[in-house]
Each structure stands twice: as C-alpha cells, then as structure tokens.
Design an enzyme around this catalytic site. Structure first.
Site, PDB file in Angstrom:
ATOM      1  N   TYR A  84       0.854  -1.189   0.000  1.00 14.35           N
ATOM      2  CA  TYR A  84       0.000   0.000   0.000  1.00 14.35           C
ATOM      3  C   TYR A  84       0.887   1.236   0.000  1.00 14.35           C
ATOM      4  CZ  TYR A  84      -3.868   3.115   1.300  1.00 14.35           C
ATOM      5  OH  TYR A  84      -4.817   4.110   1.326  1.00 14.35           O
ATOM      6  N   LYS A  85       0.486   2.216  -0.771  1.00  7.48           N
ATOM      7  CA  LYS A  85       1.234   3.472  -0.893  1.00  7.48           C
ATOM      8  C   LYS A  85       0.287   4.623  -0.596  1.00  7.48           C
ATOM      9  CE  LYS A  85       3.565   6.336  -4.402  1.00  7.48           C
ATOM     10  NZ  LYS A  85       3.802   6.504  -5.858  1.00  7.48           N
ATOM     11  N   THR A  86       0.724   5.552   0.243  1.00  2.00           N
ATOM     12  CA  THR A  86      -0.171   6.650   0.568  1.00  2.00           C
ATOM     13  C   THR A  86       0.596   7.925   0.872  1.00  2.00           C
ATOM     14  OG1 THR A  86      -2.145   7.248   1.847  1.00  2.00           O
ATOM     15  CG2 THR A  86      -0.330   6.215   3.055  1.00  2.00           C
TER      16      THR A  86
END
Length: 303
Positions: A205-207
């Site tokens: 996950y990238k945020t």
C-alpha cells in the site's frame, strides 16, 4: 500490518532473501527505497514550466525517465514507470520495475488528479516487455464515494492476480476541501482510506504523509501508527505534497509509525525539471537525494 513486517521495517536484519513476490522490492536493509517517475501529463507540465512554457516533446519525457534510471542505477530498490514513455527506462533499469496500470485525469482543468480508471491496454504482454515485477494503481479516495473506490481497487487487484504479479495500491485523498483541509481531517481521511482499501488485500500500500515541518511530526507518527493497524500488508509513503527538503523527516515519521519505506518521485528528481540540462542534473543530484532519504531511516533502524 503483521508483527513480522513491522519488525522488519525497524531493524537491520541483513536478510535479503525474498519472503514473497513484493519483497523483491526491498533493499538490503529490508526497506522499500523506491523511485517513482510514472508521471505523464504532470511531468510534461513541470518541464514546460521550467522552460518558460516551451512545448515538451514525447521523446523528452522518455529521455528524462531513462536518464533517471541510469542515474540511480541499483541504488533504488524499485523503479515505477509508465508504459507511455517508460520503456527505454525499463530497459536500462538496474532494479526491479513496477508498471503503472492507471489512466489518470482531473475533473477540473489544471486541478489535482481525482479520476482514475484501470488501463486495459496494459496487458500481460506489456508487463513482459517491461520486465515488470509488479503493477501499480493510483486510486483517488473520496469520503462520499467509498464503495466505488473499493470496487475499483478490487478490479485492479484481480488484474494483478490474473497476471500473477503483486499489486501496489496507491490511495490518495481527493479532493482536500472542507474538513479535509485541516491536518486533523486529512489524517482521519488517510486512515479511513487505508481501512477501506485494505479489504482488497493489496501486496503493498502506498499513501500520502502528513508533513510540512517539525510541527507535524507528532500527528504524522500517530497517523502512521493508525494506518499500520488498518493494514495487513507493508506500506510506503509518496513524496508529492511534501517539500523536498522535509521529505527525509516525513519518511522517518512514517517509518516510526510502522511504514516500511518510500516510493518517492518529486523529492528525488523535481529539481531537474527546472534546469536546461535535466540529464546532467539527474546524474549529479538524484542519487544524492535518494541516498539522503534512505540513510535517514537506516540510521534510525540501527539505534
């Protein structure tokens, strides 16, 4: 995030044996120290602005990405590219490649990206041509369209599983208006987005990270800890929206809260868009910028 992943993100283990497909993107310290240059229209705009509005040809975008790939060499643990202008860069990459599988646009001319759709032209043959080891999808998350976001994320992960490669899901909060303009409101939205999108079980996950200076450190760490609790996979932060000089500290705050590294674009290479010879600038500065970010979190691991 599992206890094993959280431990890996904070200690130098020396274990370089991949434990799963996405772990091929970890560096020798067990962290994700990756570079993103899958920007298309935004990169063209940045280069044009740096040249007083001059038109930017497609081959200039391709050259920029290739020059970056050559400049960072194997110093990055992964390189995110797009199929439109990134093939030559992929051929010259000395680290594993992630291929963007999104078509991005804005509901307002010149506004931030707030519309995404799955790019059906990214086929298994495209993945093989790029030698890509993962796909990435940027998903603008909106509080009033949460179900749609999860459905689109699910479609992306189904495509990844069909191709047999990991999926990197990038959740960004759009638009930032009303309650979301405040730091506290943005923090809450980041956590809610992570909670929603964790349902599709991304491999990574990238945020975004909430950080503009030291005054944001405590909230950034608390937000990262909350995001970590919502996810069952490792996660990384992006650099857009954070001043380049502050990004190493922003990553440190996120890693302290459980993140496993970064997938950064502008913090590594944006200065090259404002000079006459981007290639020369990238060779001189991109490796140093990348090293500064990576070393900031590695020093913390060794305490």
């Amino acid at each position: 995030m599992s206890a094993h992943i959280e431990e890996t993100s904070r200690e130098t283990t020396g274990d370089t044996v991949p434990r799963g497909p996405i772990d091929a993107f970890r560096d020798e310290y067990g962290m994700f120290s990756m570079v993103a240059v899958d920007q298309r229209g935004s990169l063209r705009h940045m280069l044009s602005e740096g040249r007083q509005g001059a038109a930017i040809a497609d081959d200039e975008l391709s050259s920029f990405k290739t020059d970056l790939a050559l400049a960072i060499g194997d110093q990055a643990s992964g390189l995110l590219l797009d199929q439109d202008y990134g093939l030559e860069a992929a051929r010259n990459a000395q680290c594993p490649v992630i291929l963007a599988a999104d078509i991005l646009s804005s509901s307002q001319p010149g506004g931030p990206v707030d519309i995404a759709q799955l790019d059906d032209s990214v086929t298994l043959e495209t993945v093989q041509a790029f030698g890509a080891k993962a796909l990435k999808f940027l998903l603008p998350w909106q509080p009033n369209r949460r179900v749609e976001a999860v459905e689109l994320a699910h479609a992306f992960m189904e495509r990844c599983r069909e191709f047999g490669i990991p999926g990197v899901l990038e959740g960004v909060v759009r638009p930032r208006e009303g309650h979301l303009e405040s730091a506290e409101g943005f923090s809450e939205a980041l956590v809610m987005a992570a909670s929603d999108l964790s349902k599709v079980q991304p491999d990574l996950y990238k945020t975004e990270v909430l950080y503009n200076g030291k005054q944001d450190r405590a909230l950034a760490e608390a937000t990262a800890k909350s995001i970590t609790r919502e996810l069952d996979c490792p996660w990384v932060v992006l650099s857009s929206g954070v001043p380049a000089e502050e990004f190493p500290e922003a990553v440190l705050a996120a890693v302290t809260g459980g993140a496993s590294g970064f997938l950064a674009g502008r913090a590594v290479w944006s200065g090259a868009t404002r000079v006459a010879d981007p290639g020369d600038y990238l060779r001189s500065h991109a490796p140093k910028n990348l090293q500064a970010i990576a070393e900031r979190i590695r020093k913390t691991e060794k305490r």
